[in-house]
Design a protein around this motif. Structure first.
Motif, PDB file in Angstrom:
ATOM      1  N   ASP A  59     -46.556   2.434  23.149  1.00  0.00           N
ATOM      2  CA  ASP A  59     -45.177   2.407  23.586  1.00  0.00           C
ATOM      3  C   ASP A  59     -44.981   0.867  24.210  1.00  0.00           C
ATOM      4  O   ASP A  59     -44.372   0.840  25.284  1.00  0.00           O
ATOM      5  N   THR A  60     -45.595  -0.123  23.513  1.00  0.00           N
ATOM      6  CA  THR A  60     -45.371  -1.399  23.959  1.00  0.00           C
ATOM      7  C   THR A  60     -45.261  -2.479  22.744  1.00  0.00           C
ATOM      8  O   THR A  60     -45.760  -2.136  21.628  1.00  0.00           O
ATOM      9  N   THR A  61     -44.352  -3.400  23.002  1.00  0.00           N
ATOM     10  CA  THR A  61     -44.123  -4.255  21.903  1.00  0.00           C
ATOM     11  C   THR A  61     -44.359  -5.679  22.530  1.00  0.00           C
ATOM     12  O   THR A  61     -43.783  -6.023  23.828  1.00  0.00           O
ATOM     13  N   ASN A  62     -45.142  -6.506  21.963  1.00  0.00           N
ATOM     14  CA  ASN A  62     -45.667  -7.955  22.442  1.00  0.00           C
ATOM     15  C   ASN A  62     -44.946  -8.971  21.411  1.00  0.00           C
ATOM     16  O   ASN A  62     -45.095  -8.832  20.302  1.00  0.00           O
ATOM     17  N   ILE A  63     -44.190  -9.661  22.047  1.00  0.00           N
ATOM     18  CA  ILE A  63     -43.516 -10.869  21.401  1.00  0.00           C
ATOM     19  C   ILE A  63     -43.892 -12.274  21.832  1.00  0.00           C
ATOM     20  O   ILE A  63     -43.824 -12.475  22.991  1.00  0.00           O
ATOM     21  N   SER A  64     -44.551 -13.023  21.088  1.00  0.00           N
ATOM     22  CA  SER A  64     -45.193 -14.283  21.428  1.00  0.00           C
ATOM     23  C   SER A  64     -44.319 -15.231  20.595  1.00  0.00           C
ATOM     24  O   SER A  64     -44.186 -15.235  19.273  1.00  0.00           O
ATOM     25  N   VAL A  65     -43.833 -16.257  21.378  1.00  0.00           N
ATOM     26  CA  VAL A  65     -42.982 -17.429  20.657  1.00  0.00           C
ATOM     27  C   VAL A  65     -44.043 -18.822  20.777  1.00  0.00           C
ATOM     28  O   VAL A  65     -44.377 -19.170  21.759  1.00  0.00           O
ATOM     29  N   PHE A  66     -44.102 -19.268  19.563  1.00  0.00           N
ATOM     30  CA  PHE A  66     -44.853 -20.414  19.567  1.00  0.00           C
ATOM     31  C   PHE A  66     -44.013 -21.762  19.375  1.00  0.00           C
ATOM     32  O   PHE A  66     -44.193 -22.888  19.740  1.00  0.00           O
ATOM     33  N   GLU A  67     -43.042 -21.435  18.777  1.00  0.00           N
ATOM     34  CA  GLU A  67     -41.925 -22.632  18.406  1.00  0.00           C
ATOM     35  C   GLU A  67     -40.592 -22.129  18.538  1.00  0.00           C
ATOM     36  O   GLU A  67     -40.450 -20.931  18.122  1.00  0.00           O
ATOM     37  N   GLY A  68     -39.726 -22.915  19.066  1.00  0.00           N
ATOM     38  CA  GLY A  68     -38.030 -22.298  19.154  1.00  0.00           C
ATOM     39  C   GLY A  68     -38.022 -21.639  20.462  1.00  0.00           C
ATOM     40  O   GLY A  68     -38.716 -21.483  21.240  1.00  0.00           O
ATOM     41  N   THR A  69     -36.904 -20.844  20.215  1.00  0.00           N
ATOM     42  CA  THR A  69     -36.528 -19.982  21.344  1.00  0.00           C
ATOM     43  C   THR A  69     -36.039 -18.497  20.810  1.00  0.00           C
ATOM     44  O   THR A  69     -35.559 -18.586  19.533  1.00  0.00           O
ATOM     45  N   ARG A 119     -39.092 -18.914  25.666  1.00  0.00           N
ATOM     46  CA  ARG A 119     -39.127 -20.284  25.150  1.00  0.00           C
ATOM     47  C   ARG A 119     -40.457 -20.339  24.436  1.00  0.00           C
ATOM     48  O   ARG A 119     -41.431 -19.407  24.760  1.00  0.00           O
ATOM     49  N   ALA A 120     -40.996 -21.359  23.921  1.00  0.00           N
ATOM     50  CA  ALA A 120     -42.006 -21.588  23.409  1.00  0.00           C
ATOM     51  C   ALA A 120     -43.007 -21.559  24.250  1.00  0.00           C
ATOM     52  O   ALA A 120     -43.220 -22.234  25.458  1.00  0.00           O
ATOM     53  N   GLY A 121     -44.347 -20.838  23.890  1.00  0.00           N
ATOM     54  CA  GLY A 121     -45.518 -20.861  24.628  1.00  0.00           C
ATOM     55  C   GLY A 121     -45.702 -19.731  25.793  1.00  0.00           C
ATOM     56  O   GLY A 121     -46.479 -19.471  26.244  1.00  0.00           O
ATOM     57  N   LYS A 122     -44.451 -18.731  25.622  1.00  0.00           N
ATOM     58  CA  LYS A 122     -44.359 -17.708  26.339  1.00  0.00           C
ATOM     59  C   LYS A 122     -44.581 -16.289  25.658  1.00  0.00           C
ATOM     60  O   LYS A 122     -44.410 -16.431  24.382  1.00  0.00           O
ATOM     61  N   VAL A 131     -40.180  -4.868  31.764  1.00  0.00           N
ATOM     62  CA  VAL A 131     -40.370  -6.129  30.898  1.00  0.00           C
ATOM     63  C   VAL A 131     -41.418  -7.145  31.658  1.00  0.00           C
ATOM     64  O   VAL A 131     -41.215  -7.338  32.801  1.00  0.00           O
ATOM     65  N   ARG A 132     -42.465  -7.547  31.144  1.00  0.00           N
ATOM     66  CA  ARG A 132     -43.281  -8.644  31.684  1.00  0.00           C
ATOM     67  C   ARG A 132     -43.637  -9.794  30.876  1.00  0.00           C
ATOM     68  O   ARG A 132     -43.648  -9.729  29.688  1.00  0.00           O
ATOM     69  N   THR A 133     -43.772 -10.891  31.252  1.00  0.00           N
ATOM     70  CA  THR A 133     -44.118 -12.194  30.761  1.00  0.00           C
ATOM     71  C   THR A 133     -45.512 -12.476  30.902  1.00  0.00           C
ATOM     72  O   THR A 133     -45.998 -12.391  32.004  1.00  0.00           O
ATOM     73  N   ALA A 134     -45.918 -13.477  30.145  1.00  0.00           N
ATOM     74  CA  ALA A 134     -47.109 -14.029  30.118  1.00  0.00           C
ATOM     75  C   ALA A 134     -47.381 -15.052  29.222  1.00  0.00           C
ATOM     76  O   ALA A 134     -46.371 -15.624  28.665  1.00  0.00           O
ATOM     77  N   LEU A 135     -48.565 -16.035  28.927  1.00  0.00           N
ATOM     78  CA  LEU A 135     -48.752 -17.027  28.170  1.00  0.00           C
ATOM     79  C   LEU A 135     -49.125 -16.618  26.716  1.00  0.00           C
ATOM     80  O   LEU A 135     -49.646 -15.450  26.729  1.00  0.00           O
ATOM     81  N   ALA A 136     -48.367 -17.165  25.908  1.00  0.00           N
ATOM     82  CA  ALA A 136     -48.751 -16.809  24.564  1.00  0.00           C
ATOM     83  C   ALA A 136     -50.085 -17.307  24.024  1.00  0.00           C
ATOM     84  O   ALA A 136     -50.589 -18.555  24.261  1.00  0.00           O
ATOM     85  N   VAL A 137     -50.816 -16.491  23.213  1.00  0.00           N
ATOM     86  CA  VAL A 137     -52.079 -16.761  23.036  1.00  0.00           C
ATOM     87  C   VAL A 137     -52.357 -16.452  21.306  1.00  0.00           C
ATOM     88  O   VAL A 137     -51.942 -15.688  20.639  1.00  0.00           O
ATOM     89  N   ARG A 138     -52.941 -17.466  20.685  1.00  0.00           N
ATOM     90  CA  ARG A 138     -53.124 -17.428  19.157  1.00  0.00           C
ATOM     91  C   ARG A 138     -54.491 -16.499  18.951  1.00  0.00           C
ATOM     92  O   ARG A 138     -55.381 -16.751  19.754  1.00  0.00           O
TER      93      ARG A 138
END
Length: 736
Positions: free
Chosen positions: A147-157, A170-173, A182-189
């Motif tokens: 029941d979770t969706t993770n969206i990671s933005v590496f470039e753009g918005t 934004r990029a990096g989030k 809804v929770r926010t964190a840092l994007a990880v590759r």
């Protein structure tokens, strides 16, 4: 008017008549660009999924599923959609302006390079909706956590709607969307993102975008497998670099029936998508080259840009297990830029003009270069037609003369497509690319309506009578009678077709006149609309002025808010700088105190070294004084011995006369005593010198040990000082 030109006119006319009531087909279709591991695709809801092949078309209602350890890449123009293992993606809608995708579960990587694609792009998951605001790259993980969706933005918005809120990422989030949170964190590759970046790197090095638009699906494969050049007649030409001898376009691949287009070509070559569905093939310098054409603009996709020949009225000899038999044949050949493309599906007029923008009405092809022929029975079923495996007849010059035009039949059975509106399993109207045969229900091949032939009698031909060993032998008279009847019936059909052609030409002239009147009416209507648009423009200008004033006030308020925020940030920055300066001052004081302590320790060490030098100097002075005293004592003893010797010698001279013998004896004894004494003195001197050398050596060893200890203590103090200096540097760096 020649017969081929008549046939072409009839094909165009019947195509126009048959598609008036049909809906437009999209001009944009994607493709499977790469498959790794098990990847399946299904074309329609409820259909059994099949293994996805490279260059397989991707369009609305397709579902792509990757199994564990499987990956795939989908290209739609310049847009890349990649799926990781254990993922399921639905293509909800794909047309000229929209791309809507739904990720049921798994991981998806999206790369958008063209800003024009953003307006119609949507990605949905069970928990939310994602729209990209700028070109860039993002990743979506659905149901990896329940029941979770993770969206990671590496470039753009990206704009994310879900969990009861809407926010811009934004990029990096990264955003974790739950059903009500809804929770926010840092994007990880991870490795999937690295693989996607490697795939994207190819597009940065391409040169094909100088000749074709990047929205032509499959353009990214051309650089690696071919060479571009400019031609004075055809414009840009692309020639494949490595192909087999005798290679012909549209021969190494398969046909599959794809609604609503019909029979669609899937090429086996990795570069075969763009040259099969856009542009034309030409023979230049005895080699096939692909001509996309000049001024491409927005590309229009086609299932295959070929011309069809043959059908039930064209029989050829096939080898069947060593036996030679005649059977209906179906053939196709790549269209030249000068030939008109006649689709079997409905196209908007501007799309059809795009396909035929280089076609010439006076073009007369002398022969069909690159003709490929298989049995007509290959097109009867619903399965794929693998052309390299299909039986091929031996074509002779006589067999290729006056080949009749004809398209392959539509697969039998309840084939899902939107042309069958009445649900009877057949197209609503006959069209090019559909079955055109004599009705099989025993009805007359001609419709006697108004004394003219019906739609289905176009190109109807009676197959030649072939006697087999299973038929009873008839008399020659019976065969002659049947042949005469067949000839009479054939002449009647030809006359009916000629009448129908004349009527079509009349209808075309009437239609042209009607179109001219319609154009004049449209021109008047456009003038009225232009006037109305002008009035609306004036009103719109007034509304825009009001709106611009409102926007200006909002901008001023926003600017004031930005100024306030900037002032707060500046105050916070000044406070941080003051704190940093105080901390730097404390560190400087600590450093000064440490330097003072180090200086004191250095002075103490210098004093200790000076005391040690003074002690060494005193010991050296005492040793030298003792040596001088010993030397003086030796000199005194030597002088006394010399005086005694002289006295004894004088006494011996005085007594020489009386006791010469005794004197001589005594002189010998004295000489022996003197020699023994000298030897004793020399031995004593040597022993004393050895003792002095041993004492000096012990003193030197003690001095060396002391110096070594002092050097070790100095090294320890230096290392401690460097460690303290490193700690201070680290603290100052953290403060900065």
């Amino acid at each position: 008017m020649t017969i081929p030109f008549r046939k072409t006119v009839m094909l165009l006319a019947f195509s126009a008549l048959s598609t008036l009531a049909l809906a437009d087909t999209p001009a944009r279709v994607g493709r499977i660009a790469l498959t790794q591991g098990p990847v399946n695709i299904s074309s329609e809801v409820g259909e059994e999924a099949t293994a996805a092949l490279v260059n397989w078309p991707v369009t609305t209602s397709n579902q792509i599923v990757t199994q564990r350890n499987g990956r795939t890449e989908i290209r739609i123009g310049s847009t890349s959609v990649r799926l990781d293992g254990d993922s399921s993606l639905d293509v909800i809608e794909l047309d000229d302006d929209k791309l809507r995708l739904h990720l049921h579960y798994g991981s998806l990587s999206l790369r958008v390079r063209n800003a024009e694609v953003l307006r119609g792009l949507e990605l949905s998951t069970p928990q939310g909706l994602v729209r990209m605001r700028d070109v860039g790259r993002l990743r979506i993980d659905a149901e990896r956590v329940r029941d979770t969706t993770n969206i990671s933005v590496f470039e753009g918005t990206a704009q994310v709607d879900g969990g009861g809120s809407s926010l811009s990422v934004r990029a990096g989030k990264r955003v974790d969307v739950h059903e009500d949170d809804v929770r926010t964190a840092l994007a990880v590759r991870d490795s999937f993102d690295d693989w996607s970046l490697q795939r994207d790197a190819r597009d940065e090095r391409t040169t094909s975008d100088r000749y074709v638009t990047t929205e032509m699906t499959g353009y990214e494969e051309l650089d690696q497998h071919g060479v571009w050049r400019d031609d004075s007649d055809y414009g840009p030409l692309w020639t494949p670099r490595t192909v087999a001898a005798g290679w012909v376009p549209y021969r190494d691949g398969r046909w599959t029936y794809l609604a609503p287009w019909g029979w669609t070509w899937v090429d086996n070559a990795p570069w075969g998508y763009a040259p099969s569905h856009y542009g034309r093939w030409v023979m230049v310098r005895q080699r096939w080259s692909w001509a996309p054409g000049r001024n491409i603009g927005r590309p229009v996709w086609a299932p295959a840009l070929v011309g069809w020949v043959g059908g039930n009225n064209w029989n050829l000899a096939f080898n069947d297990n060593g036996a030679r038999r005649n059977a209906p044949a179906q053939g196709w050949y790549p269209l030249n830029p000068g030939e008109s493309y006649v689709p079997g599906y409905h196209l908007p007029p501007e799309h059809l003009r795009h396909h035929n923008r280089h076609a010439r009405p006076d073009y007369r092809p002398g022969r069909h270069d690159g003709l490929t022929v298989v049995g007509l029975n290959q097109f009867v079923g619903r399965g794929q037609i693998v052309v390299p495996r299909a039986p091929r007849p031996v074509l002779t010059p006589l067999a290729t003369q006056n080949i009749p035009f004809g398209a392959p039949p539509r697969p039998q059975g309840n084939w899902p497509n939107r042309f069958d509106r009445d649900g009877d399993g057949r197209p609503d109207r006959n069209a090019i690319g559909r079955v055109i045969t004599t009705p099989s229900n025993g009805a007359q091949p001609f419709s006697r309506r108004e004394g003219r032939p019906g739609d289905n009698e176009r190109f109807v031909r009676t197959p030649p009578q072939v006697l087999t060993t299973n038929e009873p032998q008839r008399s020659l008279a019976e065969k002659d009678r049947r042949q005469r009847e067949a000839e009479i019936e054939r002449r009647e059909r030809d006359q009916a077709n000629e009448r129908r052609l004349r009527e079509l030409e009349t209808d075309n002239r009437r239609a042209a006149d009607g179109q001219q009147r319609q154009r004049e009416a449209d021109l008047a209507e456009r003038r009225r609309e232009a006037e109305a648009d002008r009035q609306r423009g004036v009103e719109g200008e007034r509304l825009r002025t009001i709106e611009s004033a409102r926007q200006q006030r909002e901008a001023e308020a926003q600017l004031q808010g930005q100024r306030d925020a900037s002032n707060r940030q500046q105050a916070e920055r000044q406070q941080r700088e003051a704190n940093n300066r105080q901390l730097a001052d404390r560190l400087q004081r600590d450093a000064d105190q440490e330097r003072l302590r180090q200086l004191e320790r250095q002075q103490q060490a210098d004093r200790q070294q000076q005391a040690e030098r003074q002690q060494r100097d005193g010991e050296n002075a005492r040793r030298q004084q003792a040596e001088r005293q010993q030397h003086d004592a030796e000199n005194a003893r030597r002088q006394q011995a010399e005086r005694q010797s002289r006295d004894a010698e004088n006494e011996r001279r005085q007594q020489a006369e009386r006791q010469q013998r005794d004197a001589q004896q005594r002189d010998a004894q004295q000489r022996e005593a003197a020699q023994a004494q000298a030897r004793q003195a020399q031995q004593a001197q040597q022993a004393q010198q050895a003792q002095q050398a041993q004492a000096q050596q012990s003193q030197a060893q003690q001095s060396q040990q002391q110096q070594q200890k002092q050097a070790e203590e100095a090294d320890k103090r230096e290392r401690a000082r460097e460690q303290r200096q490193d700690r201070r540097d680290n603290v100052q760096q953290q403060i900065r």
